[in-house]
Design a protein around this motif. Structure first.
Motif, PDB file in Angstrom:
ATOM      1  N   THR A 120      38.248  36.483  45.399  1.00  0.00           N
ATOM      2  CA  THR A 120      37.079  36.890  46.833  1.00  0.00           C
ATOM      3  C   THR A 120      37.300  34.863  46.737  1.00  0.00           C
ATOM      4  OG1 THR A 120      34.950  35.977  45.392  1.00  0.00           O
ATOM      5  CG2 THR A 120      35.989  38.604  46.327  1.00  0.00           C
ATOM      6  N   ALA A 121      36.928  34.553  47.782  1.00  0.00           N
ATOM      7  CA  ALA A 121      36.749  33.506  48.957  1.00  0.00           C
ATOM      8  C   ALA A 121      35.722  33.054  48.116  1.00  0.00           C
ATOM      9  CB  ALA A 121      37.438  33.720  50.356  1.00  0.00           C
ATOM     10  N   PRO A 122      35.576  32.313  48.183  1.00  0.00           N
ATOM     11  CA  PRO A 122      33.478  31.224  47.641  1.00  0.00           C
ATOM     12  C   PRO A 122      33.046  31.274  49.492  1.00  0.00           C
ATOM     13  CG  PRO A 122      35.257  29.437  47.664  1.00  0.00           C
ATOM     14  CD  PRO A 122      36.590  30.711  48.128  1.00  0.00           C
ATOM     15  N   SER A 123      32.066  31.109  48.693  1.00  0.00           N
ATOM     16  CA  SER A 123      31.161  31.303  50.081  1.00  0.00           C
ATOM     17  C   SER A 123      30.788  29.888  50.168  1.00  0.00           C
ATOM     18  CB  SER A 123      29.817  32.219  50.012  1.00  0.00           C
ATOM     19  OG  SER A 123      28.904  31.993  49.671  1.00  0.00           O
ATOM     20  N   GLY A 124      29.869  29.347  51.286  1.00  0.00           N
ATOM     21  CA  GLY A 124      29.787  28.440  51.521  1.00  0.00           C
ATOM     22  C   GLY A 124      28.457  27.506  49.847  1.00  0.00           C
ATOM     23  N   ASP A 125      27.735  28.498  49.694  1.00  0.00           N
ATOM     24  CA  ASP A 125      26.725  27.795  48.707  1.00  0.00           C
ATOM     25  C   ASP A 125      27.549  28.447  47.468  1.00  0.00           C
ATOM     26  OD1 ASP A 125      24.807  27.188  46.886  1.00  0.00           O
ATOM     27  OD2 ASP A 125      23.965  29.339  47.409  1.00  0.00           O
ATOM     28  N   LEU A 126      27.646  27.343  46.580  1.00  0.00           N
ATOM     29  CA  LEU A 126      28.708  27.245  45.114  1.00  0.00           C
ATOM     30  C   LEU A 126      27.607  27.004  44.286  1.00  0.00           C
ATOM     31  CD1 LEU A 126      32.178  25.846  45.737  1.00  0.00           C
ATOM     32  CD2 LEU A 126      31.965  28.543  45.139  1.00  0.00           C
ATOM     33  N   GLY A 127      26.076  27.243  44.630  1.00  0.00           N
ATOM     34  CA  GLY A 127      24.966  27.367  43.667  1.00  0.00           C
ATOM     35  C   GLY A 127      25.606  28.399  42.737  1.00  0.00           C
ATOM     36  N   ILE A 128      25.273  28.178  41.658  1.00  0.00           N
ATOM     37  CA  ILE A 128      25.500  28.328  39.411  1.00  0.00           C
ATOM     38  C   ILE A 128      23.811  29.055  39.162  1.00  0.00           C
ATOM     39  CG2 ILE A 128      26.746  26.990  38.784  1.00  0.00           C
ATOM     40  CD1 ILE A 128      28.101  28.736  36.718  1.00  0.00           C
ATOM     41  N   ALA A 129      23.704  29.791  39.106  1.00  0.00           N
ATOM     42  CA  ALA A 129      22.131  29.806  38.087  1.00  0.00           C
ATOM     43  C   ALA A 129      22.817  30.299  36.616  1.00  0.00           C
ATOM     44  CB  ALA A 129      21.821  31.259  38.805  1.00  0.00           C
TER      45      ALA A 129
END
Length: 246
Positions: free
Chosen positions: A22-31
């Motif tokens: 998929t195309a990444p969203s604006g938020d690339l946070g990783i939990a």
């Protein structure tokens, strides 16, 4: 439960699942506990080389300049620039400014603004994969191996040198029509395992070292990948992004 199989033995003997990118969203946070995978095009479908070079670190540029084989050099540049582009997005930093830190056996990781990222890169053929997890240390380490599946005549000889006896026996017992696919599953499992803690193919696992879980997947037709980590979330929860969609 901790995986008790030998290095080089697939945790999932059934056919691996195809990944959806998929195309990444604006938020690339990783939990904590999440696993993110990225696909990088290393051939001329990937980033323009003129855009790639400024994103490399000094050591990477120097290494690229020493490479005489142009297609190999260009794949290396695109893969490494892609890795830095991805990591820079997570840390909100310019790719060329990232300063890798190195663990006891030389495996790189990143620490910035109180956050650490464990990551691993694998390049094969025209494709590169990057796996990421949040944190640093044995429980967060990740190993990724991706292989371009192509015919080879020496799989049993390689297996005898590299795989555990039980894995070799299982490979020999596999019907010849399925043996090549089984070999690549075993090989990627072995590589991902050794890349997870950074020890390399020819060093034994350290005393007390964690034997990682291993899961296989297909990033695209003609390739197979293995992901290794102390624990792995269900594949359905992985976030799989394509760098070319940025």
């Amino acid at each position: 439960m901790q995986d008790q199989r030998q290095p080089g033995e697939s945790q999932h003997p059934n056919d691996p699942e195809y990944l959806t990118w998929t195309a990444p969203s604006g938020d690339l946070g990783i939990a904590p506990g999440e696993l993110h995978l990225w696909r990088i095009r290393a051939d001329d479908r990937g980033m323009d080389l003129d855009r790639c070079l400024p994103r490399l670190g000094v050591r990477q540029r120097e290494r690229a300049l020493r490479m005489r084989h142009a297609p190999y050099r260009e794949r290396y540049i695109r893969a490494q620039a892609g890795l830095r582009t991805i990591l820079g997005r997570y840390l909100d930093s310019a790719p060329g400014s990232l300063e890798f830190q190195y663990g006891p056996v030389g495996k790189p990781y990143l620490h910035a603004d109180g956050r650490s990222l464990a990551f691993n890169l694998s390049t094969t053929g025209d494709l590169a994969l990057v796996g990421l997890r949040l944190g640093a240390g044995p429980s967060e380490e990740i190993g990724v191996d991706c292989e371009w599946v192509r015919p080879r005549a020496d799989i049993l000889a390689v297996a005898e040198r590299m795989f555990a006896p039980a894995v070799v026996a299982a490979l020999r017992a596999t019907p010849e029509s399925e043996r090549l696919a089984r070999f690549y599953r075993d090989w990627t499992a072995l590589e991902a395992d050794t890349k997870c803690d950074g020890r390399g193919l020819f060093r034994p696992r350290p005393d007390g070292g964690i034997r990682p879980m291993i899961r296989h997947c297909i990033p695209e037709t003609g390739y197979i990948a293995a992901i290794a980590s102390a624990s792995l979330p269900p594949l359905s929860t992985w976030r799989n992004h394509d760098l070319s969609a940025i």
